[in-house]
Design a protein around this motif. Structure first.
Motif, PDB file in Angstrom:
ATOM      1  N   SER A 149       0.833  -1.212   0.000  1.00 28.45           N
ATOM      2  CA  SER A 149       0.000   0.000   0.000  1.00 28.45           C
ATOM      3  C   SER A 149       0.866   1.261   0.000  1.00 28.45           C
ATOM      4  CB  SER A 149      -0.936   0.003   1.211  1.00 28.45           C
ATOM      5  OG  SER A 149      -0.196  -0.035   2.417  1.00 28.45           O
ATOM      6  N   LYS A 150       1.965   1.246   0.768  1.00 26.57           N
ATOM      7  CA  LYS A 150       2.875   2.403   0.791  1.00 26.57           C
ATOM      8  C   LYS A 150       3.555   2.578  -0.561  1.00 26.57           C
ATOM      9  CE  LYS A 150       3.990   2.290   5.740  1.00 26.57           C
ATOM     10  NZ  LYS A 150       5.060   2.123   6.751  1.00 26.57           N
ATOM     11  N   LEU A 151       3.960   1.456  -1.161  1.00 25.38           N
ATOM     12  CA  LEU A 151       4.643   1.515  -2.449  1.00 25.38           C
ATOM     13  C   LEU A 151       3.706   2.016  -3.543  1.00 25.38           C
ATOM     14  CD1 LEU A 151       6.653  -1.810  -2.152  1.00 25.38           C
ATOM     15  CD2 LEU A 151       7.634   0.484  -2.220  1.00 25.38           C
ATOM     16  N   LYS A 152       2.442   1.590  -3.492  1.00 30.79           N
ATOM     17  CA  LYS A 152       1.452   2.068  -4.476  1.00 30.79           C
ATOM     18  C   LYS A 152       1.223   3.566  -4.333  1.00 30.79           C
ATOM     19  CE  LYS A 152      -1.036  -2.294  -5.090  1.00 30.79           C
ATOM     20  NZ  LYS A 152      -2.282  -3.048  -4.798  1.00 30.79           N
ATOM     21  N   GLN A 153       1.252   4.061  -3.082  1.00 32.05           N
ATOM     22  CA  GLN A 153       1.075   5.499  -2.869  1.00 32.05           C
ATOM     23  C   GLN A 153       2.244   6.285  -3.448  1.00 32.05           C
ATOM     24  OE1 GLN A 153      -1.767   7.019  -1.639  1.00 32.05           O
ATOM     25  NE2 GLN A 153      -0.682   8.781  -2.504  1.00 32.05           N
ATOM     26  N   TYR A 154       3.459   5.756  -3.287  1.00 31.86           N
ATOM     27  CA  TYR A 154       4.633   6.387  -3.908  1.00 31.86           C
ATOM     28  C   TYR A 154       4.464   6.412  -5.426  1.00 31.86           C
ATOM     29  CZ  TYR A 154       7.712   6.815   0.173  1.00 31.86           C
ATOM     30  OH  TYR A 154       8.300   7.206   1.356  1.00 31.86           O
ATOM     31  N   GLN A 155       3.946   5.310  -5.973  1.00 37.42           N
ATOM     32  CA  GLN A 155       3.725   5.219  -7.416  1.00 37.42           C
ATOM     33  C   GLN A 155       2.762   6.307  -7.874  1.00 37.42           C
ATOM     34  OE1 GLN A 155       2.041   1.458  -8.573  1.00 37.42           O
ATOM     35  NE2 GLN A 155       2.304   1.827 -10.740  1.00 37.42           N
ATOM     36  N   VAL A 156       1.670   6.477  -7.140  1.00 37.34           N
ATOM     37  CA  VAL A 156       0.655   7.499  -7.475  1.00 37.34           C
ATOM     38  C   VAL A 156       1.255   8.902  -7.405  1.00 37.34           C
ATOM     39  CG1 VAL A 156      -1.480   8.592  -6.660  1.00 37.34           C
ATOM     40  CG2 VAL A 156      -1.330   6.102  -6.778  1.00 37.34           C
ATOM     41  N   ASP A 157       2.000   9.181  -6.332  1.00 38.54           N
ATOM     42  CA  ASP A 157       2.569  10.523  -6.146  1.00 38.54           C
ATOM     43  C   ASP A 157       3.605  10.855  -7.220  1.00 38.54           C
ATOM     44  OD1 ASP A 157       1.009  10.786  -3.904  1.00 38.54           O
ATOM     45  OD2 ASP A 157       2.601  10.255  -2.487  1.00 38.54           O
ATOM     46  N   ILE A 158       4.431   9.887  -7.570  1.00 35.79           N
ATOM     47  CA  ILE A 158       5.463  10.110  -8.591  1.00 35.79           C
ATOM     48  C   ILE A 158       4.831  10.337  -9.954  1.00 35.79           C
ATOM     49  CG2 ILE A 158       7.353   9.000  -9.863  1.00 35.79           C
ATOM     50  CD1 ILE A 158       8.133   7.696  -7.124  1.00 35.79           C
ATOM     51  N   GLU A 159       3.822   9.521 -10.293  1.00 32.11           N
ATOM     52  CA  GLU A 159       3.144   9.699 -11.583  1.00 32.11           C
ATOM     53  C   GLU A 159       2.446  11.051 -11.658  1.00 32.11           C
ATOM     54  OE1 GLU A 159       0.545   6.415 -12.255  1.00 32.11           O
ATOM     55  OE2 GLU A 159       2.182   5.021 -12.704  1.00 32.11           O
ATOM     56  N   LYS A 160       1.867  11.502 -10.541  1.00 30.52           N
ATOM     57  CA  LYS A 160       1.201  12.817 -10.503  1.00 30.52           C
ATOM     58  C   LYS A 160       2.216  13.924 -10.781  1.00 30.52           C
ATOM     59  CE  LYS A 160       0.362  14.818  -6.619  1.00 30.52           C
ATOM     60  NZ  LYS A 160      -0.126  15.128  -5.257  1.00 30.52           N
ATOM     61  N   ASN A 161       3.395  13.819 -10.182  1.00 30.64           N
ATOM     62  CA  ASN A 161       4.438  14.823 -10.401  1.00 30.64           C
ATOM     63  C   ASN A 161       4.962  14.796 -11.830  1.00 30.64           C
ATOM     64  OD1 ASN A 161       4.183  15.627  -7.789  1.00 30.64           O
ATOM     65  ND2 ASN A 161       6.212  14.998  -7.112  1.00 30.64           N
ATOM     66  N   PHE A 162       5.103  13.588 -12.386  1.00 28.05           N
ATOM     67  CA  PHE A 162       5.532  13.482 -13.783  1.00 28.05           C
ATOM     68  C   PHE A 162       4.540  14.200 -14.700  1.00 28.05           C
ATOM     69  CE2 PHE A 162       8.830  10.006 -14.747  1.00 28.05           C
ATOM     70  CZ  PHE A 162       9.538  10.273 -13.589  1.00 28.05           C
ATOM     71  N   ARG A 163       3.258  13.967 -14.456  1.00 29.01           N
ATOM     72  CA  ARG A 163       2.229  14.619 -15.291  1.00 29.01           C
ATOM     73  C   ARG A 163       2.333  16.140 -15.195  1.00 29.01           C
ATOM     74  NH1 ARG A 163      -0.965  10.110 -13.789  1.00 29.01           N
ATOM     75  NH2 ARG A 163      -1.703  11.162 -11.913  1.00 29.01           N
ATOM     76  N   LYS A 164       2.507  16.629 -13.976  1.00 29.22           N
ATOM     77  CA  LYS A 164       2.602  18.076 -13.758  1.00 29.22           C
ATOM     78  C   LYS A 164       3.813  18.661 -14.500  1.00 29.22           C
ATOM     79  CE  LYS A 164       2.031  22.123 -11.793  1.00 29.22           C
ATOM     80  NZ  LYS A 164       0.968  23.041 -12.247  1.00 29.22           N
ATOM     81  N   ILE A 165       4.937  17.982 -14.431  1.00 27.85           N
ATOM     82  CA  ILE A 165       6.157  18.464 -15.102  1.00 27.85           C
ATOM     83  C   ILE A 165       5.951  18.529 -16.607  1.00 27.85           C
ATOM     84  CG2 ILE A 165       8.586  17.949 -15.589  1.00 27.85           C
ATOM     85  CD1 ILE A 165       8.656  16.615 -12.751  1.00 27.85           C
ATOM     86  N   PHE A 166       5.354  17.482 -17.182  1.00 25.47           N
ATOM     87  CA  PHE A 166       5.092  17.482 -18.630  1.00 25.47           C
ATOM     88  C   PHE A 166       4.087  18.566 -19.004  1.00 25.47           C
ATOM     89  CE2 PHE A 166       6.982  13.172 -18.806  1.00 25.47           C
ATOM     90  CZ  PHE A 166       7.763  13.332 -19.938  1.00 25.47           C
ATOM     91  N   GLU A 167       3.081  18.757 -18.177  1.00 25.27           N
ATOM     92  CA  GLU A 167       2.084  19.806 -18.454  1.00 25.27           C
ATOM     93  C   GLU A 167       2.730  21.178 -18.484  1.00 25.27           C
ATOM     94  OE1 GLU A 167      -0.771  19.212 -15.365  1.00 25.27           O
ATOM     95  OE2 GLU A 167      -1.587  17.369 -16.274  1.00 25.27           O
ATOM     96  N   LEU A 252       4.019  15.925 -26.279  1.00 20.88           N
ATOM     97  CA  LEU A 252       4.267  15.841 -24.836  1.00 20.88           C
ATOM     98  C   LEU A 252       2.959  15.832 -24.050  1.00 20.88           C
ATOM     99  CD1 LEU A 252       7.332  18.220 -24.299  1.00 20.88           C
ATOM    100  CD2 LEU A 252       7.308  15.731 -24.513  1.00 20.88           C
ATOM    101  N   GLU A 253       1.946  16.475 -24.611  1.00 22.85           N
ATOM    102  CA  GLU A 253       0.631  16.452 -23.963  1.00 22.85           C
ATOM    103  C   GLU A 253       0.053  15.037 -23.955  1.00 22.85           C
ATOM    104  OE1 GLU A 253      -3.075  19.493 -23.821  1.00 22.85           O
ATOM    105  OE2 GLU A 253      -2.524  18.775 -25.832  1.00 22.85           O
ATOM    106  N   VAL A 254       0.292  14.311 -25.051  1.00 21.51           N
ATOM    107  CA  VAL A 254      -0.153  12.912 -25.126  1.00 21.51           C
ATOM    108  C   VAL A 254       0.634  12.060 -24.124  1.00 21.51           C
ATOM    109  CG1 VAL A 254      -0.336  10.866 -26.599  1.00 21.51           C
ATOM    110  CG2 VAL A 254      -0.848  13.128 -27.531  1.00 21.51           C
ATOM    111  N   VAL A 255       1.941  12.312 -24.044  1.00 24.43           N
ATOM    112  CA  VAL A 255       2.775  11.585 -23.081  1.00 24.43           C
ATOM    113  C   VAL A 255       2.259  11.826 -21.663  1.00 24.43           C
ATOM    114  CG1 VAL A 255       5.081  11.394 -22.056  1.00 24.43           C
ATOM    115  CG2 VAL A 255       4.833  11.616 -24.526  1.00 24.43           C
ATOM    116  N   SER A 256       1.946  13.079 -21.358  1.00 24.28           N
ATOM    117  CA  SER A 256       1.450  13.428 -20.030  1.00 24.28           C
ATOM    118  C   SER A 256       0.152  12.701 -19.701  1.00 24.28           C
ATOM    119  CB  SER A 256       1.230  14.940 -19.946  1.00 24.28           C
ATOM    120  OG  SER A 256       0.639  15.292 -18.719  1.00 24.28           O
ATOM    121  N   SER A 257      -0.750  12.662 -20.657  1.00 25.25           N
ATOM    122  CA  SER A 257      -2.042  11.987 -20.425  1.00 25.25           C
ATOM    123  C   SER A 257      -1.898  10.473 -20.376  1.00 25.25           C
ATOM    124  CB  SER A 257      -3.041  12.378 -21.514  1.00 25.25           C
ATOM    125  OG  SER A 257      -2.595  11.919 -22.779  1.00 25.25           O
TER     126      SER A 257
END
Length: 326
Positions: A149-167, A252-257
């Motif tokens: 559960s902790k590892l999945k939360q890290y996965q979610v947080d990292i993916e959210k940050n990746f999306r923000k950076i690409f946006e 990059l917008e497609v990559v982000s999505s």
């Protein structure tokens, strides 16, 4: 007043120590409290580390008994002999790669020294303390809470940050303006470090499994993040609003999505190669500024190609969990 929380390791140490002393006392062993000390020293954060530590301490203790016999019976029961014994004993534990057991074996050595004799009964007593202390630690360490559960939360947080950076990169490419503070960059670096450490601990809790989905997943993300850190200065250094930067912004917008569970790397690579071919068929730049801008955009494309190829190079196996997004 802060919330007081007892960790699993603390709880296991308390239970294991009490159990080891009770067992040693039940069998009428001398220095029965030492079984609890051995248990405390053997409790670790992972099953593999616990087993490794237990082995090191057991071997070191057996060596300690042998050294005690040679030095105390061969020379004398004297404090200076203890110093001489340790002077030679510690390098031997290093040689046998069991130096973790020096503290535990020193307890056993001092027990023998305080008795001023070595008999079969004393050796049996000390071996029994070792077996009870180490055995109890191994038993309580068999239970390790799931870290998924902790590892999945890290996965979610990292993916959210990746999306923000690409946006933010997409926004800058389209407008040549940005008010982004870049907090997600430093935050992601910290998250990746913590996540890899936790994922490695998760691997260490499985005796029969040397590979782990999450550990490989965070390895991929770490390598992709290195590329993102190289791409950001390229994006921000492009000044002219050439047509090609809008095309890359769309990509990059497609990559982000696409940063969500599901393997989209192959489709994105196809689209990237089509974009690269389209660039090659464009008319040559007319000004130096346009030439430099297109050269930087081409470099960006090559970096994004590496970003998408990383997954294939590492060959992640999800083991029943959704494949990482790209």
């Amino acid at each position: 007043m802060g919330r007081y929380k007892i960790g699993y390791r603390t709880l296991k140490t308390a239970i294991g120590t009490a159990a080891a002393i009770i067992i040693a006392q039940f069998f009428g062993l001398n220095f029965f409290a030492s079984a609890g000390i051995i248990t405390i020293l053997c409790i670790q954060n992972s099953k593999k580390k616990s087993l490794k530590t237990a082995y090191a301490r057991f071997v070191a203790c057996i060596l300690g008994i042998g050294f005690s016999f040679i030095f105390f019976e061969g020379i004398a029961y004297h404090p200076l002999v203890i110093g001489l014994l340790l002077l030679l004993f510690i390098p031997v534990t290093v040689l046998f790669k069991v130096s973790e057991g020096v503290v535990t074996s020193s307890v056993i050595i001092l027990h023998i020294y305080s008795g001023h004799q070595i008999t079969a009964g004393i050796v049996l007593n000390e071996v029994s303390l070792i077996v009870i202390g180490i055995g109890t630690a191994l038993l309580v360490n068999l239970y390790m809470p799931s870290l998924d559960s902790k590892l999945k939360q890290y996965q979610v947080d990292i993916e959210k940050n990746f999306r923000k950076i690409f946006e933010e990169m997409v926004s800058y490419l389209r407008t040549n303006e940005s008010r982004w503070m870049g907090n997600e960059i430093t935050e992601t670096a910290g998250l990746l470090e913590e996540a890899k450490s936790l994922a490695f601990r998760n691997v260490e809790n499985h005796f029969l499994r040397s590979e782990n989905y999450f550990y490989h997943y965070f390895q991929i993300r770490e390598k992709q993040f290195e590329i993102i850190e190289r791409v950001l200065p390229i994006v921000t250094s492009i000044e002219p609003l050439v047509q090609q930067r809008y095309m890359i912004a769309d990509f990059l917008e497609v990559v982000s999505s696409s940063i969500h569970p599901g393997n989209t790397a192959q489709q994105l690579l196809i689209r990237l190669y089509e974009l690269q071919d389209q660039f090659k068929n464009e008319p040559l730049p007319e000004t130096r500024e346009e030439f430099e801008a297109r050269a930087q955009l081409f470099q960006l494309i090559k970096e994004m190609e590496q970003y998408l190829l990383i997954k294939k190079a590492l060959k992640v196996e999800s083991k029943g969990i959704s494949n990482p997004s790209f």
